[in-house]
Design an enzyme around this catalytic site. Structure first.
Site, short mmCIF file in Angstrom:
data_model
loop_
_atom_site.label_atom_id
_atom_site.label_comp_id
_atom_site.label_asym_id
_atom_site.label_seq_id
_atom_site.Cartn_x
_atom_site.Cartn_y
_atom_site.Cartn_z
N GLU A 176 42.67 28.54 -1.66
CA GLU A 176 41.59 28.63 -0.66
C GLU A 176 40.32 29.22 -1.26
O GLU A 176 39.25 29.07 -0.68
CB GLU A 176 42.07 29.44 0.56
CG GLU A 176 41.92 30.96 0.45
CD GLU A 176 42.97 31.59 -0.48
OE1 GLU A 176 43.84 30.87 -0.99
OE2 GLU A 176 42.89 32.82 -0.69
N CYS B 14 50.27 32.90 -2.47
CA CYS B 14 50.39 34.23 -3.07
C CYS B 14 51.56 34.99 -2.46
O CYS B 14 52.70 34.64 -2.70
CB CYS B 14 49.06 34.98 -2.99
SG CYS B 14 48.97 36.36 -4.18
N HIS C 230 45.56 31.27 -5.48
CA HIS C 230 44.81 31.21 -4.22
C HIS C 230 43.94 29.96 -4.17
O HIS C 230 42.73 30.02 -4.44
CB HIS C 230 43.93 32.46 -4.06
CG HIS C 230 44.67 33.65 -3.54
ND1 HIS C 230 44.83 33.91 -2.19
CD2 HIS C 230 45.35 34.64 -4.19
CE1 HIS C 230 45.53 35.02 -2.03
NE2 HIS C 230 45.86 35.48 -3.23
#
Ligand code: MN
Length: 244
Positions: A221, A111, A219
């Site tokens: 994660e 990001c 993202h």
């Protein structure tokens, strides 16, 4: 005990509420740990010996998401749309990223991290997608949504490191989206590795793929461990750090 778990440097940030603290996102740490790495938060400091000592220890550099990079770092004037600027973080991350690029240290940016990577290497940013691309998709569509939310597709460029890691047969992946800025001029020596359907850059990597350097605008994660393709973005990075 083994000692082959690589140390992954993660620059910290100031909290958005202005309290005199430094923090690092837990989801990034958990994803790096799950991939076999050791997250090592790097404190914000303008003391060169702090950065030097931390840099000397790490096997790879991880650039987290967060607020906007101050526009002057890429030669622009603040349009008024920037939020959550943290200049000590900008200075630390840009300095560390430039050193890592010079030394061939593996880098993984998420990001804001893809934007940091681009600016460190000499690229520029769009300061606000709704202003600069009124016809664009809503690239903040995942904000406030549950984990695993998908906002838009990303077309992955053939022959890229990203494609190799994701293992996409049809060259497209579904991603989340939490950003209001995007890569504008791609840094010299870099290429776009993923596009959203409206033409916004969703990732970059060096043209010369000798070193593991990658940035993505979404993202991953927040998509692990369910999404095995996104898990590989962490395991392959940590493996590259270990192998160095
Ligand atoms: Mn997006």
């Amino acid at each position: 005990m083994t000692t082959n778990q690589p140390l992954i440097g993660m620059p910290m940030q100031q909290p958005y509420n202005g309290r005199p603290e430094m923090l690092v996102g837990a989801a990034y740490c958990r994803a790096i740990e799950a991939a076999g790495g050791v997250p090592l938060p790097i404190p914000l400091s303008d003391a060169p010996w702090v950065m030097d000592r931390c840099y000397g220890m790490i096997d790879g550099l991880f650039l987290c998401g967060g607020g906007d990079i101050a526009a002057h770092f890429y030669g622009a004037v603040d349009s008024g749309a920037l939020t959550a600027i943290d200049e000590p973080r900008d200075r630390l991350e840009l300095a560390l990223t430039r050193r890592a690029l010079q030394d061939g240290l593996p880098i993984y940016g998420i990001c804001r991290g893809v934007q940091t990577l681009n600016v460190a290497a000499g690229g520029t940013l769009y300061q606000d997608i709704p202003t600069d691309f009124p016809e664009a998709l809503d690239h903040r569509a995942s904000t406030g949504q549950p984990l695993g939310h998908v906002a838009h597709a990303a077309r992955v460029e053939p022959g890229s490191l990203l494609e190799d890691m994701l293992g996409v047969g049809d060259s497209s992946v579904q991603v989340n989206s939490f950003h209001h800025q995007a890569v504008r001029d791609v840094a010299p020596g870099f290429r776009v590795n993923a596009w959203s359907p409206d033409g916004v850059v969703e990732g970059i990597e060096p043209r010369d793929g000798d070193v593991h350097v990658l940035g993505v605008q979404w993202h991953p994660e927040r998509m692990v461990p369910q999404r095995e393709d996104m898990v590989r973005l962490f395991t392959r990075f940590v493996d590259a750090c270990r192998a160095r």
